[in-house]
Design an enzyme around this catalytic site. Sequence first.
Site, PDB file in Angstrom:
ATOM      1  CE  LYS A   1      -1.999   2.643  12.696  1.00 14.77           C
ATOM      2  NZ  LYS A   1      -1.384   3.798  12.050  1.00 14.77           N
TER       3      LYS A   1
ATOM      4  CD  GLU B   1      -1.308  10.592  10.497  1.00 10.61           C
ATOM      5  OE1 GLU B   1      -2.525  10.624  10.228  1.00 10.61           O
ATOM      6  OE2 GLU B   1      -0.736   9.602  10.964  1.00 10.61           O
TER       7      GLU B   1
HETATM    8  N1  PSU Z   1      -0.359   6.781  13.727  1.00 10.66           N
HETATM    9  C1  PSU Z   1      -0.939   6.947  14.934  1.00 10.66           C
HETATM   10  N2  PSU Z   1      -2.307   6.987  14.980  1.00 10.66           N
HETATM   11  C2  PSU Z   1      -3.081   6.886  13.830  1.00 10.66           C
HETATM   12  C3  PSU Z   1      -2.447   6.719  12.571  1.00 10.66           C
HETATM   13  C4  PSU Z   1      -1.088   6.668  12.570  1.00 10.66           C
HETATM   14  O1  PSU Z   1      -0.262   7.049  15.966  1.00 10.66           O
HETATM   15  O2  PSU Z   1      -4.312   6.953  13.915  1.00 10.66           O
HETATM   16  C5  PSU Z   1      -3.290   6.628  11.280  1.00 10.66           C
HETATM   17  C6  PSU Z   1      -2.465   7.092  10.076  1.00 10.66           C
HETATM   18  O3  PSU Z   1      -3.179   8.130   9.461  1.00 10.66           O
HETATM   19  C7  PSU Z   1      -2.366   5.876   9.183  1.00 10.66           C
HETATM   20  C8  PSU Z   1      -3.705   5.231   9.464  1.00 10.66           C
HETATM   21  O4  PSU Z   1      -2.186   6.215   7.825  1.00 10.66           O
HETATM   22  O5  PSU Z   1      -3.763   5.334  10.896  1.00 10.66           O
HETATM   23  C9  PSU Z   1      -3.767   3.819   8.925  1.00 10.66           C
HETATM   24  O6  PSU Z   1      -5.097   3.486   8.737  1.00 10.66           O
HETATM   25  P1  PSU Z   1      -5.451   2.184   7.853  1.00 10.66           P
HETATM   26  O7  PSU Z   1      -4.906   1.031   8.638  1.00 10.66           O
HETATM   27  O8  PSU Z   1      -6.982   2.168   7.769  1.00 10.66           O
HETATM   28  O9  PSU Z   1      -4.811   2.376   6.515  1.00 10.66           O
END
Ligand code: PSU
Length: 322
Positions: A163, A29
Amino acid sequence: MPDTGTTASQLSPEVREALATGRPVVALESTIIAHGLPRPRNLAVAEELEGLVRSGGAVPATVAVLDGRPRVGLDKDELARVARDDSVRKLGHRDLAPAIATGASGATTVSATAFLAARAGIRVFATGGLGGVHRGWAETQDESADLRLLARTRITVVCAGVKSILDVPATLQRLETLGVPLLGYGTDLFPGFYLSSSGEPVDWTVRTPEEVAAVMGAQDALGGPAAAIVVANPVPEADQLDPALHDRVLTEALAACAERGVSGQAVTPFLLDLLMRRTGGASLEANLAAVRGNVRLAARIAVAAARKNGAWAEGARTEGAG
Ligand code: PSU
Ligand code: MN
């Protein structure tokens, strides 16, 4: 080609060739690159991750949208653009159509990457930590679109859990409700992203890439609606963030987020950045260690799955165009 009314992604020549010949491919990604890591380190990391996929015997396919065109596999200049260009937005799955229609450029989150990669025929995808249910969901209803998209997309996602800024038990419950298979890799505890363990149990443990490939094969054979397989791979204990520091700084960061009224897509980048600054960079190192481990494992899984499918024989391997 007949106009089917769909916008096809543009595959890099190397990725196209690899998919056509059954060679292992790993999708990566780009949101973590554009919005999850500080510059200029983000570009070095993007290149390093692609290198790790290659040393694992697979072809990297970093996904993004450039000038309104979904792209699967980027060249060096395109990767640099994603890492450096301020106009690169954050695109979840729902943002793809507006981005395409307006000619916008953006980095793809887990949801958008999984969608585009699966549609291109890629079976394995590596990231850091999935999005999920945020703490305080009862007030904000903030649940990452990652979960629902994974519930209906056939792709194996290697991650270090979700996360730790999230409500981990609630996210695990959502994955169960949505019917997404979850495998602990070498552990019966769900990983905690920056931490090796979240303390929550997982129902299934696998210990080798071949076992993951076997689950993928069983899921295919079973048929039914498409769903992802989440492979939860813990960061090694030696590389994890100090748990006491993690808990203290996370409490502060969540309070700052609420105080400043940060909402929507900005929440995750805000928290990750604040954690990095408040831990003197230690959370960044743990995040990177987790991502590296996931990318290495994803390459091994892609190789095991390609071998199992038999279409690909290492002896017949040709070096790609890249
Ligand atoms: N994993 C990481 N760092 C990130 C992300 C994932 O170590 O920044 C990103 C991914 O792209 C994931 C996004 O889909 O954070 C989630 O964002 P949100 O909570 O706005 O959906
Ligand atoms: Mn959100």
